[in-house]
Scaffold this motif. Structure first.
Motif, PDB file in Angstrom:
ATOM      1  N   ASP A 172       0.840  -1.196   0.000  1.00 20.97           N
ATOM      2  CA  ASP A 172       0.000   0.000   0.000  1.00 20.97           C
ATOM      3  C   ASP A 172       0.878   1.249   0.000  1.00 20.97           C
ATOM      4  O   ASP A 172       1.342   1.703   1.045  1.00 20.97           O
ATOM      5  N   GLU A 173       1.115   1.801  -1.183  1.00 21.60           N
ATOM      6  CA  GLU A 173       1.973   2.978  -1.376  1.00 21.60           C
ATOM      7  C   GLU A 173       3.257   2.875  -0.537  1.00 21.60           C
ATOM      8  O   GLU A 173       3.597   3.792   0.218  1.00 21.60           O
ATOM      9  N   PRO A 174       4.004   1.774  -0.662  1.00 20.29           N
ATOM     10  CA  PRO A 174       5.133   1.540   0.243  1.00 20.29           C
ATOM     11  C   PRO A 174       6.283   2.514   0.075  1.00 20.29           C
ATOM     12  O   PRO A 174       7.071   2.701   0.994  1.00 20.29           O
ATOM     13  N   PHE A 175       6.397   3.149  -1.114  1.00 27.27           N
ATOM     14  CA  PHE A 175       7.541   4.027  -1.355  1.00 27.27           C
ATOM     15  C   PHE A 175       7.137   5.501  -1.399  1.00 27.27           C
ATOM     16  O   PHE A 175       7.905   6.358  -1.816  1.00 27.27           O
ATOM     17  N   GLY A 176       5.927   5.802  -0.957  1.00 26.10           N
ATOM     18  CA  GLY A 176       5.403   7.155  -1.106  1.00 26.10           C
ATOM     19  C   GLY A 176       6.024   8.186  -0.182  1.00 26.10           C
ATOM     20  O   GLY A 176       5.906   9.381  -0.430  1.00 26.10           O
ATOM     21  N   ALA A 177       6.708   7.744   0.900  1.00 20.85           N
ATOM     22  CA  ALA A 177       7.217   8.696   1.889  1.00 20.85           C
ATOM     23  C   ALA A 177       8.716   8.932   1.786  1.00 20.85           C
ATOM     24  O   ALA A 177       9.297   9.559   2.661  1.00 20.85           O
ATOM     25  N   VAL A 178       9.355   8.424   0.722  1.00 17.71           N
ATOM     26  CA  VAL A 178      10.802   8.595   0.580  1.00 17.71           C
ATOM     27  C   VAL A 178      11.093   9.544  -0.578  1.00 17.71           C
ATOM     28  O   VAL A 178      10.226   9.827  -1.413  1.00 17.71           O
ATOM     29  N   ASP A 179      12.323  10.041  -0.629  1.00 16.90           N
ATOM     30  CA  ASP A 179      12.696  10.991  -1.673  1.00 16.90           C
ATOM     31  C   ASP A 179      12.731  10.308  -3.041  1.00 16.90           C
ATOM     32  O   ASP A 179      12.816   9.078  -3.128  1.00 16.90           O
ATOM     33  N   PRO A 180      12.668  11.082  -4.141  1.00 17.50           N
ATOM     34  CA  PRO A 180      12.574  10.489  -5.483  1.00 17.50           C
ATOM     35  C   PRO A 180      13.719   9.545  -5.841  1.00 17.50           C
ATOM     36  O   PRO A 180      13.492   8.509  -6.475  1.00 17.50           O
ATOM     37  N   ILE A 181      14.950   9.869  -5.438  1.00 18.65           N
ATOM     38  CA  ILE A 181      16.082   9.001  -5.777  1.00 18.65           C
ATOM     39  C   ILE A 181      15.958   7.665  -5.056  1.00 18.65           C
ATOM     40  O   ILE A 181      16.090   6.589  -5.652  1.00 18.65           O
ATOM     41  N   THR A 182      15.678   7.713  -3.749  1.00 21.24           N
ATOM     42  CA  THR A 182      15.505   6.482  -2.978  1.00 21.24           C
ATOM     43  C   THR A 182      14.318   5.689  -3.497  1.00 21.24           C
ATOM     44  O   THR A 182      14.357   4.457  -3.569  1.00 21.24           O
TER      45      THR A 182
END
Length: 394
Positions: A178-188
């Motif tokens: 569920d949106e697992p990468f939504g809280a990290v910066d674009p590169i990460t």
């Protein structure tokens, strides 16, 4: 729920088929259902992305698969079994679950977080310890360094990796994200997407992935379900088909005006021919390194495991006492699972207009350049009867 394993052209499939048949969720006191009669088949071993605006019901739809939200009506079938007939705790322990900001238990070490589900289903300590280390290795974290750390001691990207490791620890056939990468910066975020694709190539799970980012959906999905109000399916197809022929104006709005550029997202770096460059290792003598760069003027410095570290020029080597003392640090590398769009972005930010590509264990695999992209686009145009990309239109 049992795992199945069948051989495919690219990996073994350990996932199972999921079928949603007229699944509906109607909350008391609300005039309309939050999810209204959704029907779709999620093939075994594929990544299916649910994409749509905030509040459209995509997370509710996903949570009805593992009964974190109970459907009001309709049927969810997992590997041929009606999920409603299964004990909900056993059902959830057999399905991996990864959420935004990882959702790790802050008072537990990384190792204890990963061991949560294996412990609940009765694995012994030795097996849990071995599986924990295996999962950390799988997501690119050194067990000796990270197993005793607490979540607060990790970066956002590292926490997400641990979250994925925890979701996979008991080897579930299904993974809900569920949106697992939504809280990290674009590169990460790009690196984590590449990591997920690498893991999927090895594991072949059935993954249901929720996002509001259509670019992420195109990059990750074998299939995309574009959802409208109350999770009504506006289009359910492959990324290529949706980009080429949006079903309606709403889907076209998700695709955007840069559909041609998004086509670069459909090709992985592993599918194109890579370039090469001279390489030296940190342990090479300065004389050997100078000989290597004599004709090219520059080389890539690798460590003992052939992982790229930095660029070095003949001028830098001329004034350095040792190879390890010379060179310019390397920026972010690309993986074989990275897309050509990732490659283009890397080229635009690299001072040498060159992207370094690494293999599964971070080892040097080759280079991608502007010439690589031009050659690929020319081949695509020729395949579809167009003029080569280097030619001007008549």
């Amino acid at each position: 729920m049992t795992d199945t394993a069948t051989a495919t052209g690219k990996s073994a499939v350990s996932g199972v088929e999921i079928v949603l048949d007229a699944v509906t969720k109607h909350y008391p006191g609300q005039p309309h259902p939050a999810v209204d009669a959704v029907s779709m088949t999620i093939p075994a071993g594929e990544i299916v992305v649910l994409v749509g605006p905030s509040g459209c019901g995509k997370t509710t739809t996903m949570r009805m698969i593992n009964r974190l939200i109970e459907p009001t009506s309709g049927t969810v079938t997992i590997d041929g079994r009606d999920a409603a007939t299964m004990d909900p705790d056993r059902l959830r322990r057999g399905i991996g679950y990864s959420i935004q900001q990882a959702g790790l238990f802050p008072h537990m070490t990384v190792a204890r977080n990963i061991a949560t589900v294996p412990g609940l289903i009765g694995w012994d300590r030795k097996r849990i310890a071995a599986r924990t280390d295996e999962m950390l290795e799988l997501v690119g974290l050194d067990p000796g360094t990270y197993r005793r750390r607490y979540p607060r001691q990790l970066s956002g990207g590292q926490q997400q990796r641990v979250g994925v490791a925890r979701a996979l620890a008991a080897d579930p056939p299904v993974l809900l994200m569920d949106e697992p990468f939504g809280a990290v910066d674009p590169i990460t975020r790009g690196l984590l997407q590449d990591e997920l694709l690498r893991l999927q190539a090895e594991l072949g799970k059935t993954i249901v992935f929720v996002t509001h980012d259509f670019n992420e959906a195109v990059k990750l999905g074998d299939r995309i379900a574009v959802l409208g109000d109350r999770s009504r399916i506006l289009q359910y197809d492959t990324p290529a088909a949706i980009l080429a022929d949006p079903a309606d104006d709403t889907v076209a709005g998700f695709v955007g005006a840069d559909a041609s550029l998004k086509q670069l997202t459909l090709t992985r770096i592993r599918d194109v021919e890579l370039g090469d460059c001279p390489t030296v290792t940190e342990n090479d003598s300065i004389g050997t390194a100078r000989a290597v760069v004599a004709n090219k003027d520059w080389a890539l410095v690798l460590d003992a495991r052939r992982r790229p570290l930095r660029w070095v020029s003949s001028e830098q080597l001329a004034h350095a006492p040792a190879v390890r003392d010379a060179g310019t640090p390397l920026g972010e590398t690309l993986s074989m699972a990275s897309t050509l769009q990732d490659g283009l972005e890397a080229l635009l930010t690299d001072r040498n207009a060159t992207g370094v590509v690494t293999g599964p264990r971070g080892e040097y695999a080759g280079l991608i350049t502007i010439d690589t992209l031009v050659a690929h686009l020319s081949a695509l145009r020729a395949e579809h009867g167009g003029a080569p990309a280097t030619e001007a239109p008549a």
